[in-house]
Scaffold this motif. Structure first.
Motif, PDB file in Angstrom:
ATOM      1  N   PRO A 189      40.625  11.597  -1.617  1.00 33.38           N
ATOM      2  CA  PRO A 189      40.874  10.159  -1.757  1.00 33.38           C
ATOM      3  C   PRO A 189      41.315   9.469  -0.470  1.00 33.38           C
ATOM      4  CG  PRO A 189      41.738  11.327  -3.648  1.00 33.38           C
ATOM      5  CD  PRO A 189      41.283  12.378  -2.686  1.00 33.38           C
ATOM      6  N   GLN A 190      42.142  10.149   0.354  1.00 31.31           N
ATOM      7  CA  GLN A 190      42.670   9.479   1.546  1.00 31.31           C
ATOM      8  C   GLN A 190      41.616   9.200   2.607  1.00 31.31           C
ATOM      9  OE1 GLN A 190      43.720  12.408   0.312  1.00 31.31           O
ATOM     10  NE2 GLN A 190      44.184  13.928   1.914  1.00 31.31           N
ATOM     11  N   THR A 191      40.391   9.716   2.414  1.00 30.07           N
ATOM     12  CA  THR A 191      39.317   9.441   3.367  1.00 30.07           C
ATOM     13  C   THR A 191      38.553   8.174   3.010  1.00 30.07           C
ATOM     14  OG1 THR A 191      37.640  10.713   2.147  1.00 30.07           O
ATOM     15  CG2 THR A 191      39.026  11.927   3.711  1.00 30.07           C
ATOM     16  N   ARG A 192      38.826   7.579   1.872  1.00 31.26           N
ATOM     17  CA  ARG A 192      38.014   6.475   1.360  1.00 31.26           C
ATOM     18  C   ARG A 192      38.485   5.125   1.893  1.00 31.26           C
ATOM     19  NH1 ARG A 192      38.722   8.911  -4.685  1.00 31.26           N
ATOM     20  NH2 ARG A 192      37.771  10.944  -4.223  1.00 31.26           N
ATOM     21  N   LEU A 193      37.557   4.384   2.457  1.00 29.66           N
ATOM     22  CA  LEU A 193      37.850   3.054   2.962  1.00 29.66           C
ATOM     23  C   LEU A 193      37.663   1.986   1.894  1.00 29.66           C
ATOM     24  CD1 LEU A 193      36.121   3.313   6.462  1.00 29.66           C
ATOM     25  CD2 LEU A 193      38.522   3.690   5.887  1.00 29.66           C
ATOM     26  N   TRP A 194      37.025   2.342   0.794  1.00 30.20           N
ATOM     27  CA  TRP A 194      36.840   1.428  -0.325  1.00 30.20           C
ATOM     28  C   TRP A 194      36.462   2.273  -1.542  1.00 30.20           C
ATOM     29  CZ3 TRP A 194      32.679   0.499  -3.559  1.00 30.20           C
ATOM     30  CH2 TRP A 194      31.518   1.228  -3.257  1.00 30.20           C
ATOM     31  N   GLN A 195      36.572   1.729  -2.739  1.00 26.12           N
ATOM     32  CA  GLN A 195      36.059   2.383  -3.949  1.00 26.12           C
ATOM     33  C   GLN A 195      36.022   1.371  -5.081  1.00 26.12           C
ATOM     34  OE1 GLN A 195      38.541   5.756  -4.986  1.00 26.12           O
ATOM     35  NE2 GLN A 195      40.296   4.499  -5.501  1.00 26.12           N
TER      36      GLN A 195
END
Length: 522
Positions: A189-195
Motif C-alpha cells: 500500500p505505501q507504494t501507491r500514489l493513488w487508488q
C-alpha cells in the motif's frame, strides 16, 4: 386476385427482415474485409476517440464533417476522430498495415510530407468525395508498422490527418494480464500514489475487495488491479492478496469488478486498455474465475477475454437462468449487454440503448417481477427491455434522483426490495452525499432514503449482503488526496428509518489509506 391485409403485412415484414439481414451481412463483410487490409493499430494520446469508419460517421471532434464515400478497403475499419485544427498525438500499438488520409501538399492543413518522411507511401486510389465539407485535394498513404515503430515515442501532428487501422489487433485484445497471488513488496500500500474505484464480493466467510491503482493517476502507465480479503471487514485486511498487472507497457489494467456467481465461484473481472494515459474506447472485459475462494491459496483460472467493452458493475442472473453482463464501448456508443446461457462460458452481444454523449456509461441491470430488465446508468439515466436485453427504450434521466456524472449501484436485495445508491446533488455537479434509496413496490415509488456520507470526492459504490441480510457497501474518497477505500454497514430497517442506529452498523469505516513513501529519485 386480392391479397388479404394480413398476408401483405406478413410479406412486408419478411421483406424487411431479409433487407435487415442482408444489410447486417454486408456490414460484417465490410468489417472483416477492412480488418484484413488494416492489420496494424495505433492509439491516440490526447483524448481523441476511436470509431468505426462508415458513411454518416462524424470525422473530427471539432468540426461538422461526416464521412460520405469511403473506399471499400477502409469501410468498417477503425479510425481516430482527432482535431481538425490542432491535429492529434498518435502512438503505434500493433505491427501491421495502417492507412492515413490528409490534404495534399500545398494545403495549410497538409501532413503529406511529414508522413512520407515517416515511411508512408502514397497510393493511387481516388478518395474524392470522402466528405462533402472539404473541397481540397486529399491523398491516401499507407505504411506497414514494424516492431521498431512500436518502440518510437508518440508523434504529434499539428494539423489534421485521419488514421485508419484495426482496433482488433491492439495488444490489449490478444495479450492477457498476469494474475499474481501474494505479490512482491513493490505492490504494498505505501507504494501507491493513488487508488480508487472499489468493488466487493462475499464467498463463505471471506469478504473480497478490489480496486485499481499504479502509476501516478488514472489513467497512467502501470495501472494495475489490487485484490484484498478479510474475515472481519474494517478490522483486518490482507492487502494485497493478489494483483492483476499487464506485461506489455502499452496496456494497463483498470476498473476491477468482483462477483460471486450462483454456484459460489468468485469472478475477478477487469478491463484491459491499450493507451497508457488515454482510452482506446474498444476496451475488453477479461476474467479469471476461482473455484476455491475459501482455500488458503485460492486458485484462479487462466485469464480469458469475455467480450468487448468495459464492465464496471456486477452481472445479473435472470429468472429464466441466463446471465446478463453490462459491458460497453465508445466505438458504438451503446450501453451494451451480453448474454450467457451456459454459466459464463460464452457470451453473446444482445443489444443496448444508444448514448448521445461519449462518457463513461457504467450501467447496471436488475430484473423486475414481470420479467422486464431495468437498466440504470451513470447520471441516473434509465432504460427498459422486455426481451432479455435485445431491444431497449430510449435512455431518460430521472429527475427525482439528481446526480453528477458518477457510477451508481442498482439492484435487488435478498428481501426483494430494490436499492439504489448514488451521489445526490441537486446541481448535478459534486460527487458528494452518498445516498441510499429503497423501493418495496418493484420501483414504483422510492419513499425511503439514508445519507451515508455527506463529504465531497466520494464515489463508486458497490455492495454485498452478509448472511444476516446486512448491507456492506464500499466506495472511495479523494483518489489522489486521502486515497481512501471506505465501507458502510447498515440494514434495510435503518434505511426505512433514515438513520443508522444498530450496534454493528456504521459509515465512513476505513478499509485502506496508504501512507505514501516517496521513493522516486529526483
Amino acid at each position: 386476385m386480392k391479397m388479404k391485409a394480413g398476408s401483405r403485412a406478413a410479406i412486408f415484414k419478411n421483406a424487411f427482415r431479409i433487407v435487415f439481414i442482408i444489410s447486417g451481412l454486408l456490414f460484417l463483410y465490410a468489417r472483416i474485409f477492412a480488418q484484413e487490409n488494416t492489420s496494424g493499430s495505433v492509439v491516440a494520446r490526447d483524448g481523441a476517440r476511436m470509431f468505426i469508419a462508415t458513411a454518416g460517421e462524424k470525422v473530427f471532434s471539432d468540426t461538422g464533417f461526416y464521412f460520405n464515400s469511403i473506399p471499400v478497403f477502409l469501410n468498417g475499419s477503425n479510425f481516430i476522430a482527432g482535431s481538425f485544427y490542432k491535429g492529434s498525438k498518435i502512438e503505434a500499438a500493433a505491427a501491421g498495415k495502417i492507412y492515413a488520409i490528409t490534404p495534399a501538399s500545398g494545403s495549410p492543413f497538409s501532413q503529406e510530407a511529414r508522413l512520407q518522411q515517416e515511411g508512408f507511401s502514397k497510393r493511387s486510389e481516388s478518395i474524392d468525395g470522402l466528405f462533402k465539407e472539404f473541397d481540397g485535394q486529399l491523398v491516401l498513404l499507407e505504411k506497414t508498422l514494424t516492431d521498431a515503430d512500436l518502440a518510437e515515442p508518440p508523434a504529434a501532428y499539428g494539423s489534421w490527418v485521419i488514421f485508419f487501422f484495426s482496433g482488433y489487433h491492439l495488444p490489449s485484445i490478444h495479450e492477457p494480464a498476469k494474475v499474481i497471488w501474494n505479490p512482491g513488496k513493490e505492490y504494498l500500500p505505501q507504494t501507491r500514489l493513488w487508488q480508487g474505484c472499489p468493488t466487493i464480493a462475499k464467498t463463505g466467510k471471506r469478504y473480497w475487495f478490489g480496486w485499481f491503482t499504479g502509476g501516478t493517476k488514472e489513467p497512467d502507465k502501470g495501472n494495475y488491479a489490487v485484490i484484498s480479503y478479510s474475515g472481519e471487514p474494517g478490522k483486518t485486511l490482507t492487502d494485497p492478496a493478489l494483483i492483476v498487472t499487464h506485461p506489455n507497457e502499452k496496456v494497463r489494467v483498470m476498473d476491477t469488478q468482483l462477483w460471486t456467481d450462483p454456484s459460489g465461484k468468485l469472478w475477478l473481472m477487469w478491463t484491459q486498455n491499450t493507451g497508457i494515459n488515454g482510452f482506446d474506447g474498444l476496451w475488453g472485459t477479461w476474467a479469471s474465475v476461482c473455484d476455491n475462494p475459501e482455500a488458503a491459496v485460492p486458485e484462479f483460472s487462466k485469464p480469458r477475454r469475455l467480450c468487448d467493452g468495459l464492465t464496471r458493475n456486477k452481472p445479473v442472473v435472470l429468472s429464466t437462468g441466463e446471465w446478463l453482463l453490462p459491458s460497453y464501448t465508445w466505438v458504438d456508443r451503446r450501453s451494451t449487454v451480453y448474454i450467457s446461457g451456459d454459466q459464463g462460458r460464452t457470451w453473446t452481444l444482445q443489444g443496448g440503448p444508444y448514448n448521445n454523449n461519449i462518457t463513461f456509461y457504467e450501467h447496471m441491470l436488475t430484473e423486475k417481477k414481470d420479467g422486464t430488465v431495468w437498466m440504470m446508468q451513470r447520471s441516473i439515466k434509465e432504460s427498459f427491455s422486455t426481451d432479455k436485453g435485445k431491444t431497449w427504450t430510449e435512455l431518460k434521466e430521472r429527475a427525482d434522483f439528481p446526480s453528477p456524472s458518477s457510477r451508481l449501484y442498482f439492484g435487488r436485495l435478498k428481501s426483494g426490495a430494490l436499492i439504489l445508491i448514488y451521489n445526490r446533488d441537486e446541481e448535478r455537479k459534486d460527487r458528494k452525499n452518498m445516498t441510499v434509496a429503497l423501493s418495496q413496490d418493484d420501483g414504483k415509488t422510492w419513499p425511503y432514503s439514508l445519507l451515508l456520507d455527506e463529504r465531497s470526492g466520494i464515489s463508486y459504490p458497490d455492495l454485498v449482503q452478509d448472511d444476516k441480510g446486512r448491507i456492506l457497501l464500499v466506495y472511495d474518497r479523494s483518489r489522489t488526496g486521502e486515497k481512501e477505500i471506505l465501507m458502510a454497514r447498515f440494514s434495510e430497517k435503518e434505511v426505512r428509518k433514515g438513520k443508522i442506529f444498530l450496534k454493528d452498523s456504521g459509515s465512513k469505516i476505513l478499509l485502506s489509506r496508504p501512507e505514501i513513501v516517496n521513493t522516486v529519485s529526483k
